[in-house]
Design a protein around this motif. Structure first.
Motif, PDB file in Angstrom:
ATOM      1  N   ILE A 101       0.881  -1.176   0.136  1.00 31.15           N
ATOM      2  CA  ILE A 101       0.010   0.097   0.099  1.00 31.15           C
ATOM      3  C   ILE A 101       0.725   1.183   0.025  1.00 31.15           C
ATOM      4  O   ILE A 101       0.548   1.947  -0.838  1.00 31.15           O
ATOM      5  CB  ILE A 101      -0.811  -0.135   1.445  1.00 31.15           C
ATOM      6  CG1 ILE A 101      -2.013  -1.094   1.072  1.00 31.15           C
ATOM      7  CG2 ILE A 101      -1.775   1.152   1.332  1.00 31.15           C
ATOM      8  CD1 ILE A 101      -2.776  -1.501   2.444  1.00 31.15           C
ATOM      9  N   THR A 102       1.845   1.218   0.862  1.00 29.36           N
ATOM     10  CA  THR A 102       2.785   2.512   1.089  1.00 29.36           C
ATOM     11  C   THR A 102       3.535   2.755  -0.264  1.00 29.36           C
ATOM     12  O   THR A 102       3.762   3.707  -0.625  1.00 29.36           O
ATOM     13  CB  THR A 102       3.621   2.176   1.899  1.00 29.36           C
ATOM     14  OG1 THR A 102       2.848   2.275   3.334  1.00 29.36           O
ATOM     15  CG2 THR A 102       4.775   3.343   2.186  1.00 29.36           C
ATOM     16  N   LYS A 130       0.924   6.589   1.547  1.00 28.34           N
ATOM     17  CA  LYS A 130       0.733   6.810   2.965  1.00 28.34           C
ATOM     18  C   LYS A 130       1.702   5.949   3.805  1.00 28.34           C
ATOM     19  O   LYS A 130       2.362   5.119   3.579  1.00 28.34           O
ATOM     20  CB  LYS A 130      -0.615   6.437   3.153  1.00 28.34           C
ATOM     21  CG  LYS A 130      -0.729   4.661   2.937  1.00 28.34           C
ATOM     22  CD  LYS A 130      -2.483   4.383   3.471  1.00 28.34           C
ATOM     23  CE  LYS A 130      -3.303   4.943   2.765  1.00 28.34           C
ATOM     24  NZ  LYS A 130      -4.716   4.366   3.029  1.00 28.34           N
ATOM     25  N   VAL A 131       1.997   6.651   5.041  1.00 30.03           N
ATOM     26  CA  VAL A 131       2.844   6.241   5.919  1.00 30.03           C
ATOM     27  C   VAL A 131       2.618   4.757   6.191  1.00 30.03           C
ATOM     28  O   VAL A 131       1.238   4.331   6.397  1.00 30.03           O
ATOM     29  CB  VAL A 131       3.168   6.912   7.145  1.00 30.03           C
ATOM     30  CG1 VAL A 131       3.616   8.319   6.651  1.00 30.03           C
ATOM     31  CG2 VAL A 131       1.827   6.953   7.978  1.00 30.03           C
ATOM     32  N   LEU A 132       3.398   3.832   6.763  1.00 30.86           N
ATOM     33  CA  LEU A 132       3.381   2.574   7.044  1.00 30.86           C
ATOM     34  C   LEU A 132       2.251   2.393   8.304  1.00 30.86           C
ATOM     35  O   LEU A 132       1.595   1.471   8.015  1.00 30.86           O
ATOM     36  CB  LEU A 132       4.505   1.806   7.514  1.00 30.86           C
ATOM     37  CG  LEU A 132       5.514   1.395   6.158  1.00 30.86           C
ATOM     38  CD1 LEU A 132       6.821   0.969   6.836  1.00 30.86           C
ATOM     39  CD2 LEU A 132       4.838   0.430   5.472  1.00 30.86           C
ATOM     40  N   SER A 133       2.152   3.256   9.107  1.00 29.73           N
ATOM     41  CA  SER A 133       1.223   3.191  10.352  1.00 29.73           C
ATOM     42  C   SER A 133      -0.296   3.587   9.715  1.00 29.73           C
ATOM     43  O   SER A 133      -1.069   2.825  10.385  1.00 29.73           O
ATOM     44  CB  SER A 133       1.520   4.332  11.478  1.00 29.73           C
ATOM     45  OG  SER A 133       1.572   5.518  10.907  1.00 29.73           O
ATOM     46  N   ASP A 142       5.663  11.210   9.200  1.00 20.79           N
ATOM     47  CA  ASP A 142       4.509  11.501   9.494  1.00 20.79           C
ATOM     48  C   ASP A 142       3.489  11.511   8.561  1.00 20.79           C
ATOM     49  O   ASP A 142       2.305  11.587   8.717  1.00 20.79           O
ATOM     50  CB  ASP A 142       4.439  12.732  10.517  1.00 20.79           C
ATOM     51  CG  ASP A 142       5.345  12.782  11.857  1.00 20.79           C
ATOM     52  OD1 ASP A 142       5.136  11.684  12.625  1.00 20.79           O
ATOM     53  OD2 ASP A 142       6.332  13.438  12.179  1.00 20.79           O
ATOM     54  N   MET A 143       3.803  12.088   7.481  1.00 17.22           N
ATOM     55  CA  MET A 143       3.047  12.251   6.288  1.00 17.22           C
ATOM     56  C   MET A 143       3.762  11.936   5.051  1.00 17.22           C
ATOM     57  O   MET A 143       4.787  12.635   4.632  1.00 17.22           O
ATOM     58  CB  MET A 143       2.674  13.845   6.183  1.00 17.22           C
ATOM     59  CG  MET A 143       1.177  14.038   5.198  1.00 17.22           C
ATOM     60  SD  MET A 143       0.742  15.785   5.185  1.00 17.22           S
ATOM     61  CE  MET A 143       1.760  16.596   3.842  1.00 17.22           C
ATOM     62  N   GLY A 144       3.178  11.325   4.294  1.00 23.50           N
ATOM     63  CA  GLY A 144       3.788  10.892   2.839  1.00 23.50           C
ATOM     64  C   GLY A 144       3.381  12.043   1.685  1.00 23.50           C
ATOM     65  O   GLY A 144       2.641  12.774   1.809  1.00 23.50           O
ATOM     66  N   PRO A 145       3.768  11.461   0.603  1.00 21.20           N
ATOM     67  CA  PRO A 145       3.032  12.360  -0.779  1.00 21.20           C
ATOM     68  C   PRO A 145       1.691  12.095  -1.030  1.00 21.20           C
ATOM     69  O   PRO A 145       1.049  11.419  -0.595  1.00 21.20           O
ATOM     70  CB  PRO A 145       4.144  11.438  -1.688  1.00 21.20           C
ATOM     71  CG  PRO A 145       4.369  10.325  -1.449  1.00 21.20           C
ATOM     72  CD  PRO A 145       4.453  10.340   0.104  1.00 21.20           C
ATOM     73  N   LEU A 146       1.431  12.967  -1.962  1.00 16.44           N
ATOM     74  CA  LEU A 146       0.101  12.698  -2.682  1.00 16.44           C
ATOM     75  C   LEU A 146       0.295  11.556  -3.865  1.00 16.44           C
ATOM     76  O   LEU A 146       1.229  11.352  -4.103  1.00 16.44           O
ATOM     77  CB  LEU A 146      -0.411  13.953  -3.060  1.00 16.44           C
ATOM     78  CG  LEU A 146      -1.154  15.090  -2.094  1.00 16.44           C
ATOM     79  CD1 LEU A 146       0.048  15.726  -1.239  1.00 16.44           C
ATOM     80  CD2 LEU A 146      -2.131  15.961  -2.900  1.00 16.44           C
ATOM     81  N   ILE A 147      -0.891  11.144  -4.398  1.00 15.20           N
ATOM     82  CA  ILE A 147      -0.812  10.199  -5.083  1.00 15.20           C
ATOM     83  C   ILE A 147      -0.290  10.245  -6.514  1.00 15.20           C
ATOM     84  O   ILE A 147       0.549   9.510  -7.127  1.00 15.20           O
ATOM     85  CB  ILE A 147      -2.204   9.581  -5.470  1.00 15.20           C
ATOM     86  CG1 ILE A 147      -2.445   8.409  -6.243  1.00 15.20           C
ATOM     87  CG2 ILE A 147      -3.099  10.705  -6.128  1.00 15.20           C
ATOM     88  CD1 ILE A 147      -1.727   7.169  -5.424  1.00 15.20           C
TER      89      ILE A 147
END
Length: 496
Positions: free
Chosen positions: A88-89, A94-97, A320-325
């Protein structure tokens, strides 16, 4: 090396034949990681034919057999959550958590579906008339389909498929072409759990595949989650072709903060609900309605927290926050920040100026204050890490703002006043309400869905309403010969 992602039909991977493909990117690097086949109408028809054949056997399977498959699937999903989270990540960003949180909510729905022997029970009335018994049963529809979004590539398919399969249907999934690998992982895991081939299929594609699903005569029902314009199209097209349709649309979720609220609690909630998964959640808080003198305190508290958020590759456990799609979506979100500033909003924190990785589809967190209802940052579903603060003088101002909005998916109120909270849950015209809970996603034994422009159709997703959606009721009225007048030797005296 760019890999190829193909369809899953009849229990096997099948390469596409349409000649059309779409790129799949790792949003954290901006590099293409795969290409996914895009199905033609003929390929959708092949998947439906396989599903139709499998549905005949599966609907005859005992409830205990179905339950066994569901329990086995649940165990495999639980045991291999780390593997799925990484998939998914890698494609969503999105972050792993967050990915693990998505899987946990998916597990809840699978666990609910494991109770299918209880969920499928009907009713019985003996002696409704003289010698007449009446009873009700629920039966599967046959072949059903799900069209799911990129933001929850494992959870949303299992909102649909777990109940659909438990109820005895065959399920055809059309996932987002932006992050298709999770769907293939689910297909292989269903097979490992003992689900007969053809009961769960995956066809990748774009509008051609969607239209083929909506018009195919052997698909009885379609479930959808996505934007409001597409939800309306799905609902109108599907129902015009005689299908049941549940179509969940867009959102503009408001969080009301009253003057008596715990500001630290509210600020923490706003940060997690607005910027988690880079704001790409249909339950994200995108508008904070600050009532009275809560405004300055709330804005200051949120702004103080944002520099502490680390933005980067979601695979890094410290992120804490990843990229956009996609790059295009990132640029679209950034354009709303520009539009908000030009229309008079105060840019408290500007995500366009954030220190983010140069590669990938990154955008920093943005906080806009003094937003008004005429601004596009308020009216439109942005689906990114942008939080707008609207000021209201009174509770009634906040309520009117929410109730006049075209979207009515989720909302929340933060207050210490139980009377105000109870009044809010009674008066607000929104499908899901949180009281000091920023993202009020229902647990699996309730159902998920909004009101107004956030839902087309009259059935919410998963839970009890999901079971009803994937089954249809049948009532049987029966009369048997009176034993006292029967000519069959029953082995005991024929007395009344």
């Amino acid at each position: 090396m760019v890999s190829r992602i193909s369809h899953w039909i009849g229990g096997a991977t099948l390469a596409g034949t349409s000649g059309r493909v779409a790129p799949v990117f790792n949003p954290a690097t901006g590099l293409q990681s795969a290409e996914v086949d895009l199905a033609s109408a003929a390929e959708v028809a092949d998947a439906v034919a396989s599903a139709k054949e499998a549905a005949r056997e599966w609907r005859s399977a005992s409830l205990s057999r179905r339950t066994g498959v569901l329990f086995a699937f649940r165990e495999l999903l639980h045991a291999n959550a780390d593997e799925l989270a990484k998939i998914i990540t890698a494609e969503h960003g999105k972050v792993l958590s967050d990915a693990h949180g998505e899987i946990a909510r998916a597990l809840e729905n699978v666990e609910y579906a494991c109770g299918v022997p209880e969920l499928m029970k009907g009713g019985y009335s003996e002696q409704a008339g003289t010698g007449v018994d009446v009873y009700s049963i629920r039966q599967p529809l046959g072949v059903v389909a799900g069209i799911t979004p990129f933001n929850f590539p494992a959870m949303v398919p299992l909102w649909m498929a777990a109940n659909a399969i438990a109820c005895g249907n065959a399920f055809v999934l059309k996932p987002s072409e932006k992050d298709p690998s999770a769907a293939m992982w689910l297909a292989q895991t269903w097979q490992r759990a003992g689900l007969p081939d053809g009961v769960f299929s995956v066809v990748h594609g774009d509008k051609e595949a969607v239209d083929a699903i909506l018009t195919h005569p052997d698909i009885a029902a379609v479930s959808f989650v996505g934007s409001t314009p597409i939800a309306r199209y799905i609902y109108e097209t599907g129902t015009a072709h005689g299908k049941r349709v549940q179509a969940l649309g867009g959102a503009k979720n408001h969080m009301v903060v009253l003057p008596d609220a715990d500001i630290d609690l509210a600020a923490d909630a706003a940060v997690s609900a607005a910027y988690g998964a880079a704001g790409e959640r249909c339950m994200s808080i995108s508008v904070a309605v600050a009532v009275g003198d809560a405004g300055d305190r709330l804005v200051d508290a949120i702004a103080a927290r944002l520099p502490k958020l680390r933005i980067g590759d979601g695979a890094d456990p410290d992120t804490d926050m990843g990229p956009l799609i996609t790059r295009e979506h990132r640029d679209r979100v950034a354009s709303y920040i520009t539009a908000g500033a030009e229309s008079g909003a105060t840019v408290v924190v500007d995500g366009r100026e954030a220190d983010v990785p140069a590669d990938g589809f990154f955008l920093g967190t943005t906080l806009l204050d003094h937003v008004t209802r005429e601004m596009t940052v308020y009216t439109d579903e942005i689906f990114g890490p942008v939080l707008s603060v609207v000021r209201g003088a009174t509770y009634d101002d906040a309520l009117e703002l929410i109730n006049s909005n075209q979207f009515a998916n989720g909302t929340a109120i933060f207050t210490r006043d139980g009377g105000a909270a109870r009044r809010f849950q009674f008066d607000v015209e929104v499908g899901m309400v949180g009281i000091n809970v920023p993202i009020p996603v229902p647990v699996a034994y309730y159902s998920f869905g909004g009101w107004k422009g956030s839902l087309f159709g009259d059935t919410h997703m998963y839970g009890p309403e999901g079971v009803n959606f994937y089954t249809r009721g049948k009532v049987v009225t029966s009369r048997w010969p009176d034993p006292a007048t029967s000519t069959v030797d029953l082995g005991f005296p024929r007395t009344r």
